[in-house]
Design a protein around this motif. Structure first.
Motif, mmCIF file in Angstrom:
data_model
loop_
_atom_site.group_PDB
_atom_site.id
_atom_site.type_symbol
_atom_site.label_atom_id
_atom_site.label_comp_id
_atom_site.label_asym_id
_atom_site.label_seq_id
_atom_site.Cartn_x
_atom_site.Cartn_y
_atom_site.Cartn_z
ATOM 1 N N GLY A 57 36.130 38.707 32.895
ATOM 2 C CA GLY A 57 37.012 39.659 33.553
ATOM 3 C C GLY A 57 36.582 41.105 33.510
ATOM 4 O O GLY A 57 37.101 41.935 34.265
ATOM 5 N N SER A 58 35.609 41.449 32.638
ATOM 6 C CA SER A 58 35.263 42.862 32.503
ATOM 7 C C SER A 58 34.651 43.427 33.779
ATOM 8 O O SER A 58 34.926 44.571 34.149
ATOM 9 C CB SER A 58 34.314 43.069 31.325
ATOM 10 N N VAL A 59 33.824 42.645 34.449
ATOM 11 C CA VAL A 59 33.190 43.141 35.675
ATOM 12 C C VAL A 59 34.229 43.358 36.765
ATOM 13 O O VAL A 59 34.234 44.394 37.441
ATOM 14 C CB VAL A 59 32.087 42.167 36.146
ATOM 15 N N ILE A 60 35.133 42.394 36.918
ATOM 16 C CA ILE A 60 36.197 42.542 37.910
ATOM 17 C C ILE A 60 37.076 43.743 37.571
ATOM 18 O O ILE A 60 37.445 44.535 38.451
ATOM 19 C CB ILE A 60 37.053 41.262 37.976
ATOM 20 N N GLU A 64 37.759 47.194 39.884
ATOM 21 C CA GLU A 64 39.059 47.722 40.293
ATOM 22 C C GLU A 64 39.078 49.245 40.213
ATOM 23 O O GLU A 64 39.788 49.900 40.978
ATOM 24 C CB GLU A 64 40.169 47.145 39.401
ATOM 25 N N VAL A 65 38.286 49.805 39.292
ATOM 26 C CA VAL A 65 38.218 51.257 39.131
ATOM 27 C C VAL A 65 37.128 51.861 40.010
ATOM 28 O O VAL A 65 37.312 52.929 40.605
ATOM 29 C CB VAL A 65 37.939 51.613 37.645
ATOM 30 N N TYR A 81 29.982 48.312 35.910
ATOM 31 C CA TYR A 81 31.282 47.644 36.063
ATOM 32 C C TYR A 81 31.772 47.109 34.716
ATOM 33 O O TYR A 81 32.934 47.281 34.337
ATOM 34 C CB TYR A 81 31.179 46.477 37.043
ATOM 35 N N SER A 82 30.871 46.430 33.989
ATOM 36 C CA SER A 82 31.245 45.832 32.714
ATOM 37 C C SER A 82 31.619 46.894 31.693
ATOM 38 O O SER A 82 32.608 46.754 30.957
ATOM 39 C CB SER A 82 30.089 44.976 32.179
ATOM 40 N N ASP A 210 29.564 29.081 46.937
ATOM 41 C CA ASP A 210 29.032 30.433 46.874
ATOM 42 C C ASP A 210 30.022 31.319 46.141
ATOM 43 O O ASP A 210 31.229 31.150 46.266
ATOM 44 C CB ASP A 210 28.788 30.989 48.286
ATOM 45 N N LYS A 211 29.506 32.270 45.362
ATOM 46 C CA LYS A 211 30.362 33.193 44.628
ATOM 47 C C LYS A 211 30.091 34.607 45.101
ATOM 48 O O LYS A 211 28.971 34.977 45.383
ATOM 49 C CB LYS A 211 30.101 33.091 43.116
ATOM 50 N N LYS A 212 31.150 35.405 45.172
ATOM 51 C CA LYS A 212 31.022 36.805 45.530
ATOM 52 C C LYS A 212 30.626 37.596 44.295
ATOM 53 O O LYS A 212 30.811 37.164 43.179
ATOM 54 C CB LYS A 212 32.342 37.346 46.101
ATOM 55 N N GLU A 213 30.086 38.797 44.529
ATOM 56 C CA GLU A 213 29.719 39.655 43.399
ATOM 57 C C GLU A 213 30.960 39.923 42.551
ATOM 58 O O GLU A 213 32.035 40.177 43.069
ATOM 59 C CB GLU A 213 29.151 40.986 43.906
ATOM 60 N N GLY A 214 30.757 39.870 41.242
ATOM 61 C CA GLY A 214 31.871 40.118 40.334
ATOM 62 C C GLY A 214 32.511 38.852 39.824
ATOM 63 O O GLY A 214 33.156 38.853 38.798
#
Length: 265
Positions: A57-60, A64-65, A81-82, A210-214
């Protein structure tokens, strides 16, 4: 709860919660989901079961910020991000655990910290000390400083290594599906495979996506590999839906939830 005395506990459970469990369709952290997780950890605590939480969750949270930024390098962007998101995640957890009269602690690690030697010994001492005081360790990869050669495959791998480190009785990998299916999870005829042995081939049922960034790096194939590796070390492992009500408590209490991976005698 009296946190001043040494905590006597009967079991240690390692719970890994992935990004897809704690976010909504807009890729935002859903705090009520974190509250439900902590509520279950608090109930287990009252039954003398200590939990180690492996939390993504840290990257997400950082995104957000810093949704709009000028960093073009993908690796550096993830590090930033992290670094921004990790204290935000811990602020959420600290506040929620405080509401239950409990304490939590952050433990960041890279893969090399689990290599035999002083780094691993220090990790053991850290976890042992925290658990003995009734403090819930919250672990995550130290994305801000990890290099490619010292990165975990994903937080599932980190959870497995931590489970071995603390001699966990159970490892629970929470995802956004009900377990391992015998077909595509979206198909009505597909059913959850309730038990899987370490030598049972179920990888054929895994669907790639497929996964999105984050989003988290791990997928179901990774979870199966990690679960089998942990089970080989006599740590019974579950893959289950983290958004299911009381999922952690139900698993610990022996209810038929998710997919159980174990080693046959």
């Amino acid at each position: 709860m009296n946190n001043m005395e040494s905590k006597q506990y009967e079991k240690v459970v390692v719970v890994k919660v992935g990004t897809n469990v704690m976010t909504n369709k807009d890729n935002r952290i859903v705090v009520p989901i974190l509250k439900r997780l902590v509520d279950q950890i608090a109930r287990l605590y009252e039954d003398d079961v200590m939990t180690v939480l492996i939390s993504s969750g840290s990257v997400i949270a950082g995104m957000e910020v810093l949704d709009e930024n000028t960093i073009t390098d993908k690796t550096v962007r993830r590090q930033v991000y992290s670094a921004v998101g990790q204290p935000r995640m811990m602020r959420h957890y600290y506040s929620i655990f405080h509401d239950y009269g409990m304490r939590c602690a952050q433990v960041l690690a890279t893969k090399r910290d689990f290599d035999p030697g002083p780094h691993r010994d220090n990790m053991v001492n850290c976890y042992t000390g925290l658990l003995s005081q009734g403090i819930v360790p919250i672990a995550n990869e130290d994305d801000a400083v990890s290099l490619s050669m010292s990165m975990f495959t994903d937080n599932d791998q980190l959870a497995s290594l931590v489970a071995e480190l603390v001699n966990a009785d159970t490892l629970i990998l929470l995802t956004d599906t009900d377990g391992i299916y015998d077909g595509h999870p979206d198909h009505d005829e597909s059913e959850v495979i309730r038990t899987v042995t370490t030598d049972q081939e179920v990888e054929q049922f895994v669907q790639s996506s497929d996964k999105k960034e984050g989003e988290g790096r791990g997928g179901m194939e990774s979870k199966i590999g990690v679960a089998k590796a942990a089970a080989q070390k006599d740590i019974t492992t579950f893959i289950a839906n983290g958004k299911r009500e009381n999922v952690i408590v139900d698993i610990v209490n022996g209810k038929d939830v998710g997919t159980r991976i174990y080693k046959e005698d």
